[in-house]
Design a protein around this motif. Structure first.
Motif, PDB file in Angstrom:
ATOM      1  N   PRO A   1       0.809  -1.213   0.000  1.00  0.00           N
ATOM      2  CA  PRO A   1       0.000   0.000   0.000  1.00  0.00           C
ATOM      3  C   PRO A   1       0.850   1.275   0.000  1.00  0.00           C
ATOM      4  CG  PRO A   1      -0.685  -1.491   1.766  1.00  0.00           C
ATOM      5  CD  PRO A   1       0.593  -2.009   1.210  1.00  0.00           C
ATOM      6  N   LEU A   2       0.304   2.303  -0.609  1.00  0.00           N
ATOM      7  CA  LEU A   2       0.828   3.658  -0.498  1.00  0.00           C
ATOM      8  C   LEU A   2      -0.294   4.493   0.092  1.00  0.00           C
ATOM      9  CD1 LEU A   2       2.911   5.902  -1.018  1.00  0.00           C
ATOM     10  CD2 LEU A   2       1.860   6.192  -3.279  1.00  0.00           C
ATOM     11  N   TYR A   3      -0.025   5.100   1.237  1.00  0.00           N
ATOM     12  CA  TYR A   3      -0.991   5.973   1.885  1.00  0.00           C
ATOM     13  C   TYR A   3      -0.501   7.403   1.781  1.00  0.00           C
ATOM     14  CZ  TYR A   3      -2.393   1.690   4.462  1.00  0.00           C
ATOM     15  OH  TYR A   3      -2.795   0.434   4.823  1.00  0.00           O
ATOM     16  N   VAL A   4      -1.392   8.318   1.442  1.00  0.00           N
ATOM     17  CA  VAL A   4      -1.119   9.741   1.593  1.00  0.00           C
ATOM     18  C   VAL A   4      -1.926  10.157   2.812  1.00  0.00           C
ATOM     19  CG1 VAL A   4      -1.297  12.050   0.606  1.00  0.00           C
ATOM     20  CG2 VAL A   4      -0.715  10.095  -0.862  1.00  0.00           C
ATOM     21  N   MET A   5      -1.207  10.633   3.813  1.00  0.00           N
ATOM     22  CA  MET A   5      -1.846  10.996   5.073  1.00  0.00           C
ATOM     23  C   MET A   5      -1.737  12.494   5.291  1.00  0.00           C
ATOM     24  SD  MET A   5      -0.518   7.749   7.321  1.00  0.00           S
ATOM     25  CE  MET A   5      -1.457   8.213   8.740  1.00  0.00           C
ATOM     26  N   THR A   6      -2.761  13.047   5.911  1.00  0.00           N
ATOM     27  CA  THR A   6      -2.762  14.479   6.195  1.00  0.00           C
ATOM     28  C   THR A   6      -2.948  14.703   7.692  1.00  0.00           C
ATOM     29  OG1 THR A   6      -5.135  14.579   5.673  1.00  0.00           O
ATOM     30  CG2 THR A   6      -3.604  15.200   3.915  1.00  0.00           C
ATOM     31  N   ARG A   7      -2.190  15.671   8.200  1.00  0.00           N
ATOM     32  CA  ARG A   7      -2.322  16.031   9.613  1.00  0.00           C
ATOM     33  C   ARG A   7      -3.424  17.067   9.732  1.00  0.00           C
ATOM     34  NH1 ARG A   7       2.694  18.555  12.443  1.00  0.00           N
ATOM     35  NH2 ARG A   7       2.484  19.508  10.445  1.00  0.00           N
ATOM     36  N   GLN A   8      -4.348  16.818  10.640  1.00  0.00           N
ATOM     37  CA  GLN A   8      -5.489  17.697  10.849  1.00  0.00           C
ATOM     38  C   GLN A   8      -5.125  18.810  11.830  1.00  0.00           C
ATOM     39  OE1 GLN A   8      -8.118  16.747   8.681  1.00  0.00           O
ATOM     40  NE2 GLN A   8      -6.286  15.562   8.177  1.00  0.00           N
ATOM     41  N   ALA A   9      -5.986  19.815  11.928  1.00  0.00           N
ATOM     42  CA  ALA A   9      -5.748  20.957  12.820  1.00  0.00           C
ATOM     43  C   ALA A   9      -5.566  20.509  14.272  1.00  0.00           C
ATOM     44  CB  ALA A   9      -6.903  21.960  12.712  1.00  0.00           C
ATOM     45  N   ASP A  10      -6.201  19.391  14.649  1.00  0.00           N
ATOM     46  CA  ASP A  10      -6.073  18.902  16.026  1.00  0.00           C
ATOM     47  C   ASP A  10      -4.830  18.020  16.215  1.00  0.00           C
ATOM     48  OD1 ASP A  10      -6.764  16.523  14.767  1.00  0.00           O
ATOM     49  OD2 ASP A  10      -8.644  16.264  15.859  1.00  0.00           O
ATOM     50  N   GLY A  11      -4.024  17.868  15.145  1.00  0.00           N
ATOM     51  CA  GLY A  11      -2.783  17.100  15.234  1.00  0.00           C
ATOM     52  C   GLY A  11      -2.892  15.646  14.804  1.00  0.00           C
ATOM     53  N   ARG A  12      -4.114  15.147  14.636  1.00  0.00           N
ATOM     54  CA  ARG A  12      -4.285  13.746  14.211  1.00  0.00           C
ATOM     55  C   ARG A  12      -3.883  13.577  12.751  1.00  0.00           C
ATOM     56  NH1 ARG A  12      -9.762  11.920  13.899  1.00  0.00           N
ATOM     57  NH2 ARG A  12     -10.154  14.062  13.303  1.00  0.00           N
ATOM     58  N   TRP A  13      -3.284  12.446  12.436  1.00  0.00           N
ATOM     59  CA  TRP A  13      -2.988  12.069  11.054  1.00  0.00           C
ATOM     60  C   TRP A  13      -4.095  11.148  10.576  1.00  0.00           C
ATOM     61  CZ3 TRP A  13       0.789  13.770   7.828  1.00  0.00           C
ATOM     62  CH2 TRP A  13       1.782  14.560   8.386  1.00  0.00           C
ATOM     63  N   LEU A  14      -4.644  11.441   9.376  1.00  0.00           N
ATOM     64  CA  LEU A  14      -5.707  10.625   8.794  1.00  0.00           C
ATOM     65  C   LEU A  14      -5.298  10.122   7.415  1.00  0.00           C
ATOM     66  CD1 LEU A  14      -8.902  12.730   9.648  1.00  0.00           C
ATOM     67  CD2 LEU A  14      -8.006  10.724  10.857  1.00  0.00           C
ATOM     68  N   LEU A  15      -5.872   8.998   7.040  1.00  0.00           N
ATOM     69  CA  LEU A  15      -5.689   8.461   5.693  1.00  0.00           C
ATOM     70  C   LEU A  15      -6.507   9.319   4.729  1.00  0.00           C
ATOM     71  CD1 LEU A  15      -6.190   4.720   6.645  1.00  0.00           C
ATOM     72  CD2 LEU A  15      -4.018   5.811   6.057  1.00  0.00           C
TER      73      LEU A  15
END
Length: 137
Positions: free
Chosen positions: A112-126
């Protein structure tokens, strides 16, 4: 992150958080926990399964996951390991994962290749995922 560079303190924390998401993917897949798995996704996520099914948005990912994950059958267990992380921006990371299904008949792999983004609250999401089956020749 440059593979030869020493990560900053912030990058180290982000790498640990990203590894935590991947570990949660493993845990939720093993447990067939659809809701735990779905909690890892950005609402606008794009997901492509190892067999090429394209799922646009969390609603489509949720419908598919709730349908297939609880009834998934496999002998053995699956492991996920972060193989490489490249920060595209401080809040966006490309994450290459080694996925192995261990069974009595032998191991099979996904990459797998995941592009993850960090949210304003600091959590990383797929945010984007593309799984590819590794074929042995």
């Amino acid at each position: 992150m440059n593979p030869k560079a020493v990560p900053t303190e912030a990058e180290t924390a982000d790498l640990e958080a990203i590894e935590g998401v991947v570990a949660t993917v493993e845990r939720t897949q093993r447990a067939k926990d659809a809701e735990g798995f779905l909690a890892l996704f950005h609402p606008d996520a794009l997901w492509t399964t190892a067999h090429g099914k394209v799922l646009l948005g969390l609603d489509a990912i949720a419908a598919f996951t709730r349908k297939v994950l609880p009834d998934a059958v496999w002998d053995g267990e699956v492991t996920y390991e972060v193989a490489h992380t490249r920060f595209l921006r401080p809040d966006v990371a490309a994450v290459k994962v080694r996925q192995v299904y261990h069974s009595p008949d032998g191991d099979t792999e996904g990459t797998p290749l995941y592009v993850m983004t960090r949210q304003a609250d600091g959590r990383w999401l797929l945010h984007v995922g593309q799984n590819t089956e590794v074929r042995r020749e």
